[in-house]
Write an enzyme that holds these catalytic residues in place. Sequence first.
Site, PDB file in Angstrom:
ATOM      1  CB  THR A   1      -0.902  -0.029   1.252  1.00 49.56           C
ATOM      2  OG1 THR A   1      -1.780  -1.152   1.156  1.00 49.56           O
ATOM      3  CG2 THR A   1      -1.743   1.237   1.381  1.00 49.56           C
ATOM      4  N   GLY A   2       0.390   2.296  -0.657  1.00 56.26           N
ATOM      5  CA  GLY A   2       1.099   3.582  -0.592  1.00 56.26           C
ATOM      6  C   GLY A   2       1.463   4.129  -1.953  1.00 56.26           C
ATOM      7  CB  SER A   3       2.760   7.468  -2.852  1.00 52.58           C
ATOM      8  OG  SER A   3       3.878   7.487  -1.976  1.00 52.58           O
TER       9      SER A   3
ATOM     10  CE  LYS B   1       5.043  -2.364   5.135  1.00 51.71           C
ATOM     11  NZ  LYS B   1       4.685  -1.240   4.251  1.00 51.71           N
TER      12      LYS B   1
ATOM     13  CG  ASP C   1       4.097  -2.927   1.545  1.00 52.63           C
ATOM     14  OD1 ASP C   1       3.731  -1.784   1.199  1.00 52.63           O
ATOM     15  OD2 ASP C   1       3.555  -3.571   2.458  1.00 52.63           O
ATOM     16  N   GLY C   2       5.972  -0.652   0.267  1.00 50.79           N
ATOM     17  CA  GLY C   2       6.761   0.514   0.645  1.00 50.79           C
ATOM     18  C   GLY C   2       7.150   0.433   2.113  1.00 50.79           C
ATOM     19  CB  ALA C   3       9.452   0.768   4.304  1.00 52.15           C
TER      20      ALA C   3
ATOM     21  CD  GLU D   1       1.420  -2.007   4.332  1.00 55.05           C
ATOM     22  OE1 GLU D   1       1.216  -1.188   3.424  1.00 55.05           O
ATOM     23  OE2 GLU D   1       1.991  -1.701   5.393  1.00 55.05           O
TER      24      GLU D   1
END
Length: 237
Positions: free
Chosen positions: A33-35, A101, A88-90, A110
Site C-alpha cells: 500500500t502507498g504512493s 511501516k 511494498d513501501g516503508a 502488509e
Amino acid sequence: MAGIPEAIAAAKRAAGYQAADMVEDGMVIGLGTGSTVFHMIERLSGRVRDGLSVAGVPTSYQTAMRAREYGIPLTTLDDNPVLDLAIDGADQIDPQLRMIKGRGAAHTREKCVAAAAFRFIVVVDEAKMVSRLSGVVPVETIPFATMTVMAQLRGLGCRPFIREAVKKDGPVITDNGNFIVDCHFEEIPDPAALEAAIAMIPGVVESGIFSRFTGNTTVIVGCEKKCTVLTSADVVP
Ligand code: 5RP
C-alpha cells in the site's frame, strides 16, 4: 501525486517500476500500500496488458481499488496462502533492513502478506533510509482494549496517541475495523525486542515494526538516475 516534490516522486516511480520489472510470468504476488507501490501497480498494469500472467493479493482497500482500476487480477490469501513475492513501501529502513511501516494504517495486512511471501521487495526513496529506527511506531489495536493497551505501551517507554481521521470525526478506523495508536519513541535500540514486547500485549493486533523479514528482503532505493538495490548480503553484522 500532488504535494510530493518532483524529485521524490521520480525516485518513488523509479523504485516502483524496477520492482514491477522483477515480477515473473505466473507469479502470485502481494501488493503493498502507498504512493510508491502505486507506481509499481502502474508499471505492472502495462506488463499485464502486454500478456504477463499475474495475480495480486492486495493489502488494503486502496490497493484493491487501484489494482482493479489498472486491470491487475486479484486473488486472496485464502486461495493463495503462499506467495512468490510481496512488494511494498516503508516509512523507515535501517542498515540491517529492519523497518517501520503503517503510515497508511495498512501494516497488519502488509505484515500478513510479507510473511506469506518467499521474497519481500521494499520500494522506497532515499529519505526513508535511516541509521537507526526512531519516532512513530503505529500499532493497530482492537477498540475494546485500546485504553489498557495504551497504558501498557507507555510502560515500554513511548508516548501513545490514538490516530485521528482527517475527513471523519474521531479515530481512524482501519480496513480491519480497528484503531491505530501512534507510539512516539525517542529511540528504538532493539527493534526485534520492541516488536515482540508490543505483540505480547493483549488487544494489540499488529505493530508497524518489521524486524523478521531481513533474510529474504530486497530493498530498492529509488533514484532518478539509477536505483540502489540492497539485500541481506549487504548488511554489515
Ligand atoms: C502503509 C505503509 C506504506 O507502505 C508506507 O507508509 C510507505 O508509503 P509511501 O510509499 O506512500 O511513502 O506502510 O501502511
